[in-house]
Design a protein around this motif. Structure first.
Motif: not given
Length: 317
Positions: A208-211, A257-260, A301-307
Motif C-alpha cells: 500500500f505504501l508503494i502505491s 480477507d477484509t484487510l486485503h 490514506v485517511g479512509a484506509y487507516l480508519l478502516a
C-alpha cells in the motif's frame, strides 16, 4: 365343585408365579481425571493439533479394561498408550500416558487475534451409559502451566461429563440408538498476536505504501503514477496467497480477507485519482488536477487507516 377349584387355583397363581425383577442394576461409576502435558503442532491448514496427556481411571468392575476399550472419537490418530496398572483403596487404578493427533474445526475469522476451543472426548467402546458412568476428577485434573503450549495462553481449563448419542443400534434391531458416557477435556486458548500480525501483514502494508508514493510525481507523469500502484497490487495479492496457504478453507469473510480487500480497494482508488488528475492535465486544468491529487491522497490514506483501525479493534473485542 369344579368352579370352586378353578377359583382357588386362580387366586393362588400370583403366589406361585416367580417374582419379576422390577429394577435394573445401576451403572458402575468410574473416577477419571487428566493432566495435560503439552499441546503442540497446531496446524490450521490441515485442521489438526497434537496433545499429550496423562489419563487415570479408578473403578471396581473387573470387566473394564481401558487399555483395550478406550476410544477418542474426535481424534485423527491415537498412539498406543503407556499403561501403568495399579490399585488404590481396593479398587483398580489404571494410569495411561496418551499422545493423540486431534482433528479441529478452527475458527479463523479473527486470525491472528483468534481464540480457539479445544476438546478431547474420551469414551469406553464396549459399555454404554447403562453399564458405565464417568465421574470427573475435577480437583485432580490440571495442565502444565509452564510448558503446556507455546505461543498461546490457556485461559480456561475444565473437565466434564457428557452423554454422547449415536443414532444407530450398531446392528441391534431392538435399539434405534445408543448413549455412551464421555469424559471431556476442554481448553480455551488465545494468544498475544501483535508480533504475528506484523509478520504476516507487513508485506501488504508495504504494498500500500508503494502505491501511495504515486501521489508524489506530477499528474502528467504517466509511468510512475500507474506503475507503482499496479506493482503494489501484485505484491498485496502475493501476500494474501501466502497467508491463505496457512489457513483452512473458510466460507466466511475473515479479518485476513477484509484487510486485503481494503488494500485492493485503496490501490484501485489511487489509480482512479491518478486517472482523473491526468485527464484534467490533458484538458489544460493543471491547478484543479493538483488539487484533486492532493485531496484524493488525503481521502485514500485517511479512509484506509480508519478502516484498518475499525476492523482490527472489532477483531480484538
Amino acid at each position: 365343585m369344579k368352579k370352586l377349584y378353578t377359583v382357588l387355583l386362580l387366586s393362588c397363581l400370583p403366589f406361585l408365579a416367580p417374582a419379576r425383577e422390577t429394577t435394573d442394576a445401576p451403572p458402575d461409576t468410574v473416577k477419571v481425571g487428566s493432566y495435560v502435558i503439552s499441546v503442540h503442532d497446531i496446524n490450521f491448514h490441515d485442521k489438526e493439533y497434537t496433545v499429550r496427556f496423562w489419563l487415570w481411571f479408578v473403578y471396581d468392575n473387573p470387566d473394564f479394561d481401558f487399555s483395550k476399550q478406550l476410544d477418542i472419537p474426535n481424534a485423527k490418530s491415537i498412539e498406543p498408550p503407556e499403561i501403568i496398572p495399579d490399585s488404590i483403596d481396593g479398587k483398580a487404578w489404571a494410569i495411561m500416558k496418551m499422545k493423540c493427533t486431534m482433528k479441529e474445526k478452527w475458527d479463523v475469522r479473527d486470525f491472528p487475534f483468534d481464540s480457539q476451543h479445544l476438546r478431547v472426548q474420551i469414551e469406553n467402546t464396549l459399555f454404554d451409559k447403562t453399564k458405565l458412568i464417568f465421574d470427573p476428577d475435577i480437583k485432580g485434573s490440571q495442565f502444565d502451566h509452564d510448558d503446556a503450549i507455546d505461543g498461546w495462553t490457556i485461559t480456561n481449563f475444565k473437565v466434564s461429563r457428557e452423554e454422547n448419542v449415536y443414532e444407530t443400534g450398531f446392528g441391534d434391531p431392538s435399539s434405534a440408538s445408543q448413549v455412551f458416557s464421555s469424559f471431556n477435556i476442554e481448553m480455551e486458548i488465545e494468544r498475544d498476536a501483535w508480533g504475528l500480525f506484523m509478520k504476516i501483514f507487513i508485506g501488504m502494508y508495504i504494498a500500500f505504501l508503494i502505491s501511495i508514493v504515486s501521489f508524489t510525481p506530477h499528474p502528467a507523469e504517466l509511468e510512475p503514477r500507474f506503475g507503482l500502484p499496479v506493482g503494489g497490487l501484485f505484491a498485496a495479492v502475493g501476500n494474501k496467497y501466502i497467508i491463505d496457504s496457512l489457513l483452512p478453507e473458510s466460507s466466511s469473510f475473515t479479518l485476513v480477507d477484509t484487510l486485503h480487500a481494503l488494500t485492493f480497494v485503496a490501490i484501485l482508488m489511487t489509480l482512479i485519482v491518478s486517472a482523473i488528475s491526468l485527464k484534467l492535465v490533458d484538458r489544460g486544468n493543471e491547478a484543479l488536477a493538483l488539487t484533486v491529487n492532493r485531496q484524493g491522497a488525503k481521502i485514500v490514506v485517511g479512509a484506509y487507516l480508519l478502516a484498518n483501525i475499525v476492523f482490527i479493534v472489532m477483531a480484538l473485542s
